[in-house]
Write a protein that holds these residues in place. Structure first.
Motif, short mmCIF file in Angstrom:
data_model
loop_
_atom_site.label_atom_id
_atom_site.label_comp_id
_atom_site.label_asym_id
_atom_site.label_seq_id
_atom_site.Cartn_x
_atom_site.Cartn_y
_atom_site.Cartn_z
N GLY A 18 -77.48 24.70 -7.36
CA GLY A 18 -76.72 25.03 -8.56
C GLY A 18 -76.25 26.47 -8.64
O GLY A 18 -75.97 26.97 -9.73
N TYR A 19 -76.13 27.13 -7.51
CA TYR A 19 -75.68 28.52 -7.47
C TYR A 19 -74.40 28.68 -6.65
O TYR A 19 -74.39 29.35 -5.61
CB TYR A 19 -76.78 29.41 -6.89
CG TYR A 19 -78.05 29.39 -7.68
CD1 TYR A 19 -78.15 30.08 -8.89
CD2 TYR A 19 -79.15 28.66 -7.24
CE1 TYR A 19 -79.32 30.05 -9.62
CE2 TYR A 19 -80.33 28.63 -7.97
CZ TYR A 19 -80.40 29.32 -9.16
OH TYR A 19 -81.56 29.29 -9.89
N PRO A 20 -73.31 28.09 -7.11
CA PRO A 20 -72.08 28.15 -6.30
C PRO A 20 -71.51 29.55 -6.13
O PRO A 20 -70.92 29.85 -5.09
CB PRO A 20 -71.12 27.24 -7.06
CG PRO A 20 -71.63 27.21 -8.46
CD PRO A 20 -73.12 27.36 -8.34
N CYS A 44 -66.05 26.54 0.56
CA CYS A 44 -65.46 27.45 -0.41
C CYS A 44 -64.72 26.68 -1.50
O CYS A 44 -64.85 26.99 -2.69
CB CYS A 44 -64.52 28.41 0.32
SG CYS A 44 -63.93 29.76 -0.69
N ILE A 45 -63.99 25.67 -1.10
CA ILE A 45 -63.25 24.85 -2.07
C ILE A 45 -64.21 24.19 -3.05
O ILE A 45 -63.93 24.14 -4.25
CB ILE A 45 -62.38 23.81 -1.33
CG1 ILE A 45 -61.24 24.51 -0.59
CG2 ILE A 45 -61.83 22.76 -2.30
CD1 ILE A 45 -60.52 23.64 0.43
N THR A 46 -65.36 23.73 -2.57
CA THR A 46 -66.31 23.07 -3.46
C THR A 46 -66.94 24.03 -4.47
O THR A 46 -67.44 23.58 -5.50
CB THR A 46 -67.44 22.36 -2.69
OG1 THR A 46 -68.24 23.32 -2.02
CG2 THR A 46 -66.90 21.34 -1.71
N THR A 47 -66.91 25.33 -4.18
CA THR A 47 -67.49 26.29 -5.12
C THR A 47 -66.54 26.61 -6.28
O THR A 47 -66.96 27.25 -7.24
CB THR A 47 -67.88 27.60 -4.43
OG1 THR A 47 -66.70 28.27 -3.96
CG2 THR A 47 -68.86 27.36 -3.29
N CYS A 48 -65.31 26.17 -6.18
CA CYS A 48 -64.33 26.43 -7.25
C CYS A 48 -64.40 25.31 -8.28
O CYS A 48 -64.33 24.13 -7.93
CB CYS A 48 -62.92 26.51 -6.67
SG CYS A 48 -62.67 27.89 -5.56
N SER A 49 -64.49 25.69 -9.54
CA SER A 49 -64.63 24.68 -10.58
C SER A 49 -63.45 24.64 -11.54
O SER A 49 -63.42 23.79 -12.43
CB SER A 49 -65.93 24.91 -11.36
OG SER A 49 -65.93 26.20 -11.92
N THR A 50 -62.50 25.54 -11.38
CA THR A 50 -61.34 25.55 -12.27
C THR A 50 -60.05 25.60 -11.45
O THR A 50 -60.05 26.05 -10.30
CB THR A 50 -61.35 26.76 -13.22
OG1 THR A 50 -61.17 27.96 -12.46
CG2 THR A 50 -62.65 26.85 -14.02
N GLU A 55 -56.19 28.07 -7.59
CA GLU A 55 -54.90 28.73 -7.38
C GLU A 55 -55.11 30.10 -6.74
O GLU A 55 -54.35 30.50 -5.85
CB GLU A 55 -54.13 28.85 -8.70
CG GLU A 55 -53.63 27.53 -9.25
CD GLU A 55 -52.57 26.84 -8.41
OE1 GLU A 55 -51.93 27.51 -7.56
OE2 GLU A 55 -52.40 25.63 -8.58
N SER A 56 -56.14 30.80 -7.17
CA SER A 56 -56.46 32.10 -6.56
C SER A 56 -56.86 31.92 -5.11
O SER A 56 -56.52 32.75 -4.25
CB SER A 56 -57.59 32.78 -7.33
OG SER A 56 -57.19 33.11 -8.62
N ILE A 86 -57.08 22.11 -0.97
CA ILE A 86 -57.14 22.79 -2.26
C ILE A 86 -56.33 22.02 -3.29
O ILE A 86 -56.79 21.80 -4.42
CB ILE A 86 -56.66 24.26 -2.14
CG1 ILE A 86 -57.63 25.07 -1.27
CG2 ILE A 86 -56.51 24.89 -3.52
CD1 ILE A 86 -57.12 26.44 -0.88
N ASN A 87 -55.14 21.59 -2.91
CA ASN A 87 -54.31 20.82 -3.83
C ASN A 87 -54.96 19.50 -4.23
O ASN A 87 -54.87 19.08 -5.39
CB ASN A 87 -52.92 20.58 -3.23
CG ASN A 87 -52.07 21.82 -3.24
OD1 ASN A 87 -52.20 22.67 -4.11
ND2 ASN A 87 -51.21 21.95 -2.26
#
Length: 93
Positions: A18-20, A44-50, A55-56, A86-87
């Motif tokens: 639980g520490y992305p 890295c993609i899985t650590t993004c939640s928004t 987009e960043s 990512i998309n």
């Protein structure tokens, strides 16, 4: 210096705990060494939640490819793959 696979293992452990954000710091170390590491990008993609984070991340991919990756169509195929993933993640949010 830790090996890439050891760093990936640590990142997976952090994500599963639980520490992305902490995992992302480790992934950034891998990508600094090896910007074409597809598994590191996937993590890295899985650590993004928004959508904003993703987009960043797309902007970071483009910047890294312009500044660090030299090569032909094969390497651009990696870039296109990462951007597509990512998309896909953006679409799933």
């Amino acid at each position: 210096m830790a090996r890439v696979w050891e760093l990936l293992d640590k990142a997976y452990l952090l994500i599963n705990a639980g520490y992305p954000h902490q995992a992302r710091a480790i992934i950034n170390q891998i990508l600094a060494r090896d910007p074409q590491n597809i598994e590191a990008w996937e993590v890295c993609i899985t650590t993004c939640s928004t959508t904003t984070d993703l987009e960043s991340l797309k902007e970071a991919v483009e910047l890294i490819w312009r500044s660090k990756v030299r090569g032909g169509d094969y390497l651009n195929a990696n870039r296109r793959y990462i951007l597509r993933r990512i998309n896909e993640r953006i679409s799933s949010l």
